[in-house]
Design a protein around this motif. Structure first.
Motif, short mmCIF file in Angstrom:
data_model
loop_
_atom_site.label_atom_id
_atom_site.label_comp_id
_atom_site.label_asym_id
_atom_site.label_seq_id
_atom_site.Cartn_x
_atom_site.Cartn_y
_atom_site.Cartn_z
N LYS A 106 0.85 -1.19 0.00
CA LYS A 106 0.00 0.00 0.00
C LYS A 106 0.88 1.24 0.00
O LYS A 106 2.11 1.14 0.18
N ASP A 107 0.29 2.40 -0.20
CA ASP A 107 1.06 3.63 -0.32
C ASP A 107 1.42 4.16 1.06
O ASP A 107 1.02 5.25 1.47
N ASP A 108 2.24 3.39 1.76
CA ASP A 108 2.66 3.71 3.12
C ASP A 108 4.05 3.12 3.32
O ASP A 108 4.22 1.89 3.28
N PHE A 109 5.05 3.98 3.54
CA PHE A 109 6.41 3.47 3.67
C PHE A 109 6.62 2.66 4.94
O PHE A 109 7.64 1.96 5.07
N LYS A 110 5.67 2.69 5.87
CA LYS A 110 5.77 1.87 7.08
C LYS A 110 5.22 0.47 6.86
O LYS A 110 5.40 -0.41 7.71
N SER A 111 4.54 0.25 5.75
CA SER A 111 4.06 -1.10 5.45
C SER A 111 5.27 -1.97 5.08
O SER A 111 6.31 -1.48 4.66
N GLU A 112 5.10 -3.28 5.23
CA GLU A 112 6.23 -4.18 5.02
C GLU A 112 6.46 -4.41 3.52
O GLU A 112 5.59 -4.89 2.80
N ALA A 113 7.66 -4.04 3.06
CA ALA A 113 7.98 -4.17 1.64
C ALA A 113 7.93 -5.63 1.20
O ALA A 113 8.33 -6.54 1.92
N ARG A 114 7.43 -5.83 0.00
CA ARG A 114 7.29 -7.19 -0.53
C ARG A 114 8.49 -7.63 -1.35
O ARG A 114 8.75 -8.82 -1.51
N ALA A 115 9.21 -6.69 -1.94
CA ALA A 115 10.35 -7.04 -2.77
C ALA A 115 11.23 -5.80 -2.95
O ALA A 115 10.77 -4.66 -2.84
N SER A 116 12.50 -6.05 -3.22
CA SER A 116 13.44 -4.99 -3.58
C SER A 116 13.66 -5.02 -5.09
O SER A 116 13.78 -6.10 -5.68
N PRO A 118 15.94 -3.42 -8.43
CA PRO A 118 17.18 -2.72 -8.77
C PRO A 118 16.94 -1.58 -9.75
O PRO A 118 15.87 -1.48 -10.37
N PHE A 119 17.94 -0.74 -9.91
CA PHE A 119 17.91 0.30 -10.92
C PHE A 119 17.57 -0.33 -12.27
O PHE A 119 18.06 -1.40 -12.63
N GLY A 120 16.73 0.37 -13.03
CA GLY A 120 16.40 -0.07 -14.38
C GLY A 120 15.22 -1.00 -14.47
O GLY A 120 14.73 -1.25 -15.58
N ALA A 121 14.75 -1.54 -13.33
CA ALA A 121 13.56 -2.41 -13.38
C ALA A 121 12.41 -1.63 -13.99
O ALA A 121 12.20 -0.44 -13.71
N ARG A 122 11.64 -2.32 -14.83
CA ARG A 122 10.57 -1.66 -15.59
C ARG A 122 9.20 -2.04 -15.03
O ARG A 122 8.98 -3.19 -14.63
N LEU A 123 8.30 -1.07 -15.05
CA LEU A 123 6.99 -1.23 -14.42
C LEU A 123 5.91 -0.59 -15.27
O LEU A 123 6.19 0.31 -16.07
N ARG A 124 4.69 -1.03 -15.04
CA ARG A 124 3.54 -0.38 -15.66
C ARG A 124 2.75 0.32 -14.56
O ARG A 124 2.17 -0.34 -13.69
N VAL A 125 2.75 1.63 -14.59
CA VAL A 125 2.06 2.43 -13.57
C VAL A 125 0.66 2.77 -14.06
O VAL A 125 0.47 3.20 -15.20
N ILE A 126 -0.33 2.58 -13.16
CA ILE A 126 -1.72 2.87 -13.53
C ILE A 126 -2.31 4.03 -12.74
O ILE A 126 -3.38 4.52 -13.09
N ASP A 127 -1.61 4.47 -11.68
CA ASP A 127 -2.17 5.56 -10.88
C ASP A 127 -1.04 6.23 -10.10
O ASP A 127 -0.01 5.61 -9.82
N GLU A 128 -1.25 7.49 -9.77
CA GLU A 128 -0.29 8.23 -8.96
C GLU A 128 -0.97 8.75 -7.71
O GLU A 128 -2.08 9.26 -7.75
N ARG A 129 -0.28 8.60 -6.59
CA ARG A 129 -0.72 9.17 -5.32
C ARG A 129 0.23 10.31 -4.97
O ARG A 129 1.08 10.69 -5.76
N ARG A 130 0.09 10.82 -3.76
CA ARG A 130 0.91 11.98 -3.38
C ARG A 130 2.41 11.63 -3.38
O ARG A 130 3.22 12.38 -3.90
N LYS A 131 2.76 10.49 -2.79
CA LYS A 131 4.17 10.12 -2.69
C LYS A 131 4.49 8.78 -3.34
O LYS A 131 5.65 8.37 -3.35
N PHE A 132 3.48 8.09 -3.85
CA PHE A 132 3.68 6.77 -4.43
C PHE A 132 3.02 6.69 -5.80
O PHE A 132 2.12 7.47 -6.12
N PRO A 142 7.71 4.22 -4.24
CA PRO A 142 7.87 5.66 -4.01
C PRO A 142 8.03 6.42 -5.32
O PRO A 142 8.81 6.04 -6.19
N LYS A 143 7.29 7.51 -5.44
CA LYS A 143 7.31 8.30 -6.67
C LYS A 143 8.71 8.84 -6.95
O LYS A 143 9.11 8.99 -8.12
#
Length: 270
Positions: A106-116, A118-132, A142-143
């Motif tokens: 979820k868009d909360d840096f205190k939530s437990e990360a699911r994966a790390s 690396p630089f260059g990893a590619r993603l498909r973004v569908i929405d933007e929040r204030r910081k995520f 993180p945005k």
């Protein structure tokens, strides 16, 4: 083309135009890497030759006993990737532009990360929040750590400097572990500049340089490559420091020759 690293064929199958007697011609199936980092191997369970990061495209030529034989879209390098490291092809909108980041539920840096990632990893973004930003898998990044695919970097050295301190890894291509040619390739590809995967192939980049060293110049030894930060300093992933490190150019030249690896073989300007 006689370089086996670039010939899309094995004993059984080949892409059109590469088939020899006894090999079936096939049409490749494009897929994307689904794990943070996937090893590209010389054979099933064989030695790692290079790596691909999440979202990079891989053209599958054959699937057999849990392995996919194919070709990396970024540079034409061929090899085998475990099928479990591959997923459906998708069109990325963003890439990780920090040295590394994390996927959150979820868009909360205190939530437990699911994966790390690396630089260059590619993603498909569908929405933007204030910081995520939210990906098409319902996870958040993180945005500040992402960049639009159509907004590449402009300086390969700036990209290489993001990797400072990254552990040295033979055949590595990620900010979790990288080698000399992987660092050069990461820098150039992030600037949308074509670059092959290994240092001997990279010697064809640019043109012979004259008149001293400049930022962005590429310096080669037998089996090694480095990028110039300025006229006195280079940055390279190397087994002496076992990390991506800065080193005075003159000191590096003397050290490498003293350890028995010869003198500079090429100095190229891109």
């Amino acid at each position: 083309m006689n370089d086996p690293r670039l010939i899309p064929a094995n004993m059984r199958v080949a892409l059109a135009g590469f088939a020899a007697q006894g090999q079936a011609e096939v049409v490749p199936t494009p897929v994307s890497v689904s794990k943070p980092v996937a090893d590209l191997r010389i054979a099933p369970n064989g030695a790692r030759t290079r790596q691909l990061v999440m979202g990079e495209m891989f053209d599958v030529i054959e699937r057999d006993q849990g392995w996919a034989f194919g070709r990396a879209a970024r540079d034409g390098y061929v090899g085998y990737i475990a099928e479990g490291d591959l997923g459906f092809a998708f069109e990325a909108t963003h890439f990780i532009s920090a040295r590394a980041s994390h996927l959150y539920p979820k868009d909360d840096f205190k939530s437990e990360a699911r994966a790390s990632l690396p630089f260059g990893a590619r993603l498909r973004v569908i929405d933007e929040r204030r910081k995520f930003v939210e990906t098409d898998t319902g996870q958040f990044i993180p945005k500040a750590h992402v960049r639009l695919i159509d907004r590449p970097f402009s300086d390969p050295v700036t990209v290489a400097q993001l990797f400072f301190g990254t552990p040295y890894l033979w055949g590595g291509n990620s900010s979790f572990g990288i080698d000399c040619s992987g660092l050069v390739q990461a820098g150039l590809l992030a600037c949308q500049m074509p670059c092959p995967g290994d240092s001997d192939q990279q010697m064809a980049l640019g043109a012979d340089a004259n008149g001293g060293y400049k930022r962005g110049d590429v310096v080669f030894w037998q089996g090694h490559v480095a990028l110039c930060v300025d006229d006195e300093t280079l940055i390279h992933a190397n087994a002496h420091h076992m990390a991506v490190a800065y080193e005075p150019i003159g000191k590096a030249i003397a050290r490498i020759e003293a350890q028995g690896d010869g003198c500079v073989t090429a100095h190229r300007r891109i």
